[in-house]
Design a protein around this motif. Sequence first.
Motif, PDB file in Angstrom:
ATOM      1  N   GLN A  81       0.818  -1.214   0.000  1.00  0.00           N
ATOM      2  CA  GLN A  81       0.000   0.000   0.000  1.00  0.00           C
ATOM      3  C   GLN A  81       0.851   1.263   0.000  1.00  0.00           C
ATOM      4  O   GLN A  81       0.497   2.267  -0.636  1.00  0.00           O
ATOM      5  CB  GLN A  81      -0.932   0.003   1.216  1.00  0.00           C
ATOM      6  CG  GLN A  81      -1.800   1.255   1.324  1.00  0.00           C
ATOM      7  CD  GLN A  81      -2.603   1.297   2.615  1.00  0.00           C
ATOM      8  OE1 GLN A  81      -2.366   0.519   3.531  1.00  0.00           O
ATOM      9  NE2 GLN A  81      -3.566   2.208   2.691  1.00  0.00           N
ATOM     10  N   VAL A  82       1.985   1.230   0.703  1.00  0.00           N
ATOM     11  CA  VAL A  82       2.760   2.456   0.882  1.00  0.00           C
ATOM     12  C   VAL A  82       4.010   2.520   0.024  1.00  0.00           C
ATOM     13  O   VAL A  82       4.558   3.617  -0.186  1.00  0.00           O
ATOM     14  CB  VAL A  82       3.152   2.637   2.368  1.00  0.00           C
ATOM     15  CG1 VAL A  82       1.914   2.804   3.229  1.00  0.00           C
ATOM     16  CG2 VAL A  82       3.998   1.474   2.857  1.00  0.00           C
ATOM     17  N   LEU A  83       4.488   1.387  -0.492  1.00  0.00           N
ATOM     18  CA  LEU A  83       5.745   1.395  -1.249  1.00  0.00           C
ATOM     19  C   LEU A  83       5.740   2.361  -2.444  1.00  0.00           C
ATOM     20  O   LEU A  83       6.755   3.019  -2.695  1.00  0.00           O
ATOM     21  CB  LEU A  83       6.086  -0.010  -1.732  1.00  0.00           C
ATOM     22  CG  LEU A  83       6.895  -0.901  -0.793  1.00  0.00           C
ATOM     23  CD1 LEU A  83       7.263  -2.193  -1.489  1.00  0.00           C
ATOM     24  CD2 LEU A  83       8.146  -0.198  -0.292  1.00  0.00           C
ATOM     25  N   SER A  86      19.439   9.910  14.072  1.00  0.00           N
ATOM     26  CA  SER A  86      18.061   9.476  13.842  1.00  0.00           C
ATOM     27  C   SER A  86      17.140  10.690  13.783  1.00  0.00           C
ATOM     28  O   SER A  86      17.253  11.605  14.595  1.00  0.00           O
ATOM     29  CB  SER A  86      17.601   8.536  14.964  1.00  0.00           C
ATOM     30  OG  SER A  86      16.276   8.118  14.763  1.00  0.00           O
ATOM     31  N   GLN A  87      16.247  10.668  12.808  1.00  0.00           N
ATOM     32  CA  GLN A  87      15.235  11.716  12.696  1.00  0.00           C
ATOM     33  C   GLN A  87      13.847  11.121  12.914  1.00  0.00           C
ATOM     34  O   GLN A  87      13.509  10.084  12.330  1.00  0.00           O
ATOM     35  CB  GLN A  87      15.300  12.370  11.317  1.00  0.00           C
ATOM     36  CG  GLN A  87      16.526  13.257  11.109  1.00  0.00           C
ATOM     37  CD  GLN A  87      16.463  13.990   9.784  1.00  0.00           C
ATOM     38  OE1 GLN A  87      16.582  13.398   8.722  1.00  0.00           O
ATOM     39  NE2 GLN A  87      16.269  15.294   9.851  1.00  0.00           N
ATOM     40  N   MET A  88      13.070  11.771  13.758  1.00  0.00           N
ATOM     41  CA  MET A  88      11.684  11.384  13.975  1.00  0.00           C
ATOM     42  C   MET A  88      10.867  11.867  12.777  1.00  0.00           C
ATOM     43  O   MET A  88      10.621  13.069  12.622  1.00  0.00           O
ATOM     44  CB  MET A  88      11.151  12.014  15.257  1.00  0.00           C
ATOM     45  CG  MET A  88       9.684  11.779  15.525  1.00  0.00           C
ATOM     46  SD  MET A  88       9.284  10.094  15.996  1.00  0.00           S
ATOM     47  CE  MET A  88       9.923  10.065  17.675  1.00  0.00           C
ATOM     48  N   ALA A  89      10.516  10.937  11.893  1.00  0.00           N
ATOM     49  CA  ALA A  89       9.780  11.300  10.690  1.00  0.00           C
ATOM     50  C   ALA A  89       8.471  11.994  11.047  1.00  0.00           C
ATOM     51  O   ALA A  89       7.828  11.669  12.050  1.00  0.00           O
ATOM     52  CB  ALA A  89       9.507  10.058   9.843  1.00  0.00           C
ATOM     53  N   ARG A  90       8.087  12.928  10.211  1.00  0.00           N
ATOM     54  CA  ARG A  90       6.802  13.598  10.419  1.00  0.00           C
ATOM     55  C   ARG A  90       5.690  12.641   9.979  1.00  0.00           C
ATOM     56  O   ARG A  90       5.594  12.283   8.800  1.00  0.00           O
ATOM     57  CB  ARG A  90       6.732  14.898   9.613  1.00  0.00           C
ATOM     58  CG  ARG A  90       5.659  15.860  10.116  1.00  0.00           C
ATOM     59  CD  ARG A  90       5.458  17.024   9.167  1.00  0.00           C
ATOM     60  NE  ARG A  90       6.664  17.746   8.881  1.00  0.00           N
ATOM     61  CZ  ARG A  90       7.010  18.923   9.428  1.00  0.00           C
ATOM     62  NH1 ARG A  90       6.221  19.483  10.321  1.00  0.00           N
ATOM     63  NH2 ARG A  90       8.128  19.534   9.073  1.00  0.00           N
ATOM     64  N   LEU A  91       4.876  12.207  10.938  1.00  0.00           N
ATOM     65  CA  LEU A  91       3.831  11.241  10.650  1.00  0.00           C
ATOM     66  C   LEU A  91       2.680  11.909   9.904  1.00  0.00           C
ATOM     67  O   LEU A  91       2.488  13.127   9.965  1.00  0.00           O
ATOM     68  CB  LEU A  91       3.322  10.608  11.946  1.00  0.00           C
ATOM     69  CG  LEU A  91       4.399   9.955  12.824  1.00  0.00           C
ATOM     70  CD1 LEU A  91       3.783   9.420  14.110  1.00  0.00           C
ATOM     71  CD2 LEU A  91       5.112   8.838  12.081  1.00  0.00           C
ATOM     72  N   ARG A  92       1.909  11.100   9.209  1.00  0.00           N
ATOM     73  CA  ARG A  92       0.790  11.619   8.422  1.00  0.00           C
ATOM     74  C   ARG A  92      -0.304  12.137   9.348  1.00  0.00           C
ATOM     75  O   ARG A  92      -0.688  11.476  10.306  1.00  0.00           O
ATOM     76  CB  ARG A  92       0.239  10.499   7.534  1.00  0.00           C
ATOM     77  CG  ARG A  92      -0.946  10.894   6.654  1.00  0.00           C
ATOM     78  CD  ARG A  92      -1.403   9.672   5.874  1.00  0.00           C
ATOM     79  NE  ARG A  92      -2.519   9.966   4.989  1.00  0.00           N
ATOM     80  CZ  ARG A  92      -3.802   9.885   5.324  1.00  0.00           C
ATOM     81  NH1 ARG A  92      -4.124   9.537   6.565  1.00  0.00           N
ATOM     82  NH2 ARG A  92      -4.746  10.142   4.445  1.00  0.00           N
ATOM     83  N   SER A 105       6.381  10.044   7.058  1.00  0.00           N
ATOM     84  CA  SER A 105       5.698   8.766   6.972  1.00  0.00           C
ATOM     85  C   SER A 105       4.470   8.924   6.085  1.00  0.00           C
ATOM     86  O   SER A 105       3.714   9.886   6.230  1.00  0.00           O
ATOM     87  CB  SER A 105       5.274   8.279   8.360  1.00  0.00           C
ATOM     88  OG  SER A 105       4.443   7.142   8.251  1.00  0.00           O
ATOM     89  N   VAL A 106       4.296   7.974   5.168  1.00  0.00           N
ATOM     90  CA  VAL A 106       3.139   8.030   4.272  1.00  0.00           C
ATOM     91  C   VAL A 106       2.071   7.007   4.684  1.00  0.00           C
ATOM     92  O   VAL A 106       1.089   6.831   3.971  1.00  0.00           O
ATOM     93  CB  VAL A 106       3.576   7.774   2.809  1.00  0.00           C
ATOM     94  CG1 VAL A 106       4.506   8.867   2.344  1.00  0.00           C
ATOM     95  CG2 VAL A 106       4.236   6.402   2.658  1.00  0.00           C
ATOM     96  N   ARG A 107       2.251   6.369   5.830  1.00  0.00           N
ATOM     97  CA  ARG A 107       1.280   5.369   6.264  1.00  0.00           C
ATOM     98  C   ARG A 107       0.013   6.060   6.763  1.00  0.00           C
ATOM     99  O   ARG A 107       0.066   6.901   7.665  1.00  0.00           O
ATOM    100  CB  ARG A 107       1.857   4.498   7.378  1.00  0.00           C
ATOM    101  CG  ARG A 107       0.943   3.306   7.722  1.00  0.00           C
ATOM    102  CD  ARG A 107       1.507   2.472   8.861  1.00  0.00           C
ATOM    103  NE  ARG A 107       2.855   2.025   8.594  1.00  0.00           N
ATOM    104  CZ  ARG A 107       3.157   1.008   7.791  1.00  0.00           C
ATOM    105  NH1 ARG A 107       2.195   0.372   7.148  1.00  0.00           N
ATOM    106  NH2 ARG A 107       4.422   0.655   7.605  1.00  0.00           N
ATOM    107  N   PRO A 108      -1.158   5.701   6.216  1.00  0.00           N
ATOM    108  CA  PRO A 108      -2.403   6.322   6.673  1.00  0.00           C
ATOM    109  C   PRO A 108      -2.974   5.620   7.897  1.00  0.00           C
ATOM    110  O   PRO A 108      -2.858   4.403   8.049  1.00  0.00           O
ATOM    111  CB  PRO A 108      -3.332   6.151   5.459  1.00  0.00           C
ATOM    112  CG  PRO A 108      -2.858   4.880   4.812  1.00  0.00           C
ATOM    113  CD  PRO A 108      -1.365   4.822   5.043  1.00  0.00           C
ATOM    114  N   TYR A 109      -3.586   6.403   8.757  1.00  0.00           N
ATOM    115  CA  TYR A 109      -4.339   5.883   9.904  1.00  0.00           C
ATOM    116  C   TYR A 109      -5.723   6.532   9.847  1.00  0.00           C
ATOM    117  O   TYR A 109      -5.995   7.499  10.557  1.00  0.00           O
ATOM    118  CB  TYR A 109      -3.639   6.224  11.218  1.00  0.00           C
ATOM    119  CG  TYR A 109      -2.312   5.522  11.406  1.00  0.00           C
ATOM    120  CD1 TYR A 109      -2.258   4.215  11.867  1.00  0.00           C
ATOM    121  CD2 TYR A 109      -1.118   6.172  11.131  1.00  0.00           C
ATOM    122  CE1 TYR A 109      -1.040   3.567  12.048  1.00  0.00           C
ATOM    123  CE2 TYR A 109       0.104   5.537  11.301  1.00  0.00           C
ATOM    124  CZ  TYR A 109       0.131   4.239  11.760  1.00  0.00           C
ATOM    125  OH  TYR A 109       1.338   3.606  11.933  1.00  0.00           O
TER     126      TYR A 109
END
Length: 385
Positions: free
Chosen positions: A51-53, A163-169, A257-261
Motif C-alpha cells: 500500500q505504501v511502497l 536518527s530523525q523522527m519522521a513527520r507522521l501523516r 511517513s506516508v502510512r495512513p491511519y
Amino acid sequence: MWITVGSLAAWVWLLLGQGFFWRTDVRLPSRTPPGEWPSVAIVVPARDEAQVLPSSLPSLLAQDYPGRAEIFLVDDGSTDGTGALARSLADGRGGLPLTVDSPGEPPPGWTGKLWAVRHGMALARARTDAEFLLLTDADIAHAPDSLRELVAAARSGGLDLVSQMARLRVASFWERLVVPAFVYFFSQLYPFRWVNRPGARTAAAAGGCVLLRREAAERAGVPDSIRQAVIDDVSLARAVKRSGGRIWLGLAERVDSVRPYPGLAPLWRMVSRSAYAQLRHNPLLLAGTVAGMAVLYLAPPVAVLAGALTGDAVTLAAGAAAWAVMTGTYVPMLRYYRQSPALAPLLPFTGLLYLLMTVDSAVQHYRGRGAAWKGRTYARPEAAP
C-alpha cells in the motif's frame, strides 16, 4: 485540592526540568560536506507494505547522493506482493541500485523486523564496504537530499547514530487528535536534548530513519544483542550508547511517513502493541503509569469543573493553571504538525485515550495477544527461547 496542586507542581517541573521536551527546535546539527563521501547501504525491512511502497520507495531510489549507495529491501514474509512490487518500481527508473531478498521466517527469540534487518545488514556486508547503514522503514519517504544531509551530520559531528523522527501523516480527524500527541509523549519520555548529551544516560532513536555507523553496530553487537526487542529503535540506541557510541535524535523536516491511519482502530493498535512492553510487562509500573497519567492529564480539567461547581477557588485556580501549562507545552508540537493550536486544550482527552490504550496493551498481553503486529505475536523477552 491536593491532587490538583500536585498536578500543577508536576507540570511546572515538566515545563522547566524535563529537558525542555516540548520545544521542537532540535533539528539536524550543523554540518559540512565531507571531502570524500562514504559508501552507504540502505536497509528497508518490509512486511505487507504494498500500500505504501509506491509513495516511499521511489524517494529512496532517487536519492541525490555523491558517494556510493545501494538499497537492500528485505521482504519479511509478505503476502501482498511487496517484493515483486518493489522490483517493478525500480525497473527502468534508474537511480540507486536495488536488491530485494527474503530471509524466511524468523527463528524463535527474534522479532520479524530485526531478523529482516539482520539479513539486510548481512547482504550489505557481502556486497559493499559501506561505512554507514541507513535503516529506514518501508513507509518513510525521504527528500532527495536526505541521505546526503544525514551523512554530513554524522561525519561533521563524529556521530555513530543519527536518527530523525519522521513527520507522521496527519490528515484524518483521529490523526490530528492522536498523532501529534504520540510524538509529544515520546519526547516527554526521551527528551531529545538529554538523548543528544554524550554523558547522559537517556538514549532513544526513531526507527523510521536511523543512520548507523557500521563499526558502531558491530561494537554494540546489533541487531543480535537486541533481537527480542519489540521497541527496537530505543533498544538500538541504548546498545550503541552503552558501547561508547555518540548518538543524536531530533525532529525531521523532510522525512515523512506516508502510512495512513484513517480511523481510531489502527492508531489504537499502533500504540497498544508496544505500550506494555515499554513498561517491561511490570504490573507495578502499569499501576504507577495509570495513576501518573490520571494526575497529570485528567486531574486539571476535573478540578476546574469541581472547583466551579463547589465554589472552591483554590482547586479551580490550581486546575486552570495546570491545564494552561499543559496546553502551552503542547502548542509547539501542534505547530510543527501544522495543526491549529485550538486542539491543545483537548490534550486531556487524548491523554485519556493513551491511558486506555496502555491498559488495553496489558490486557492483550495477559490474554496472549500482546505485541501483535501483522499476524505475529511476540512473547515476553525472558519467556522467549
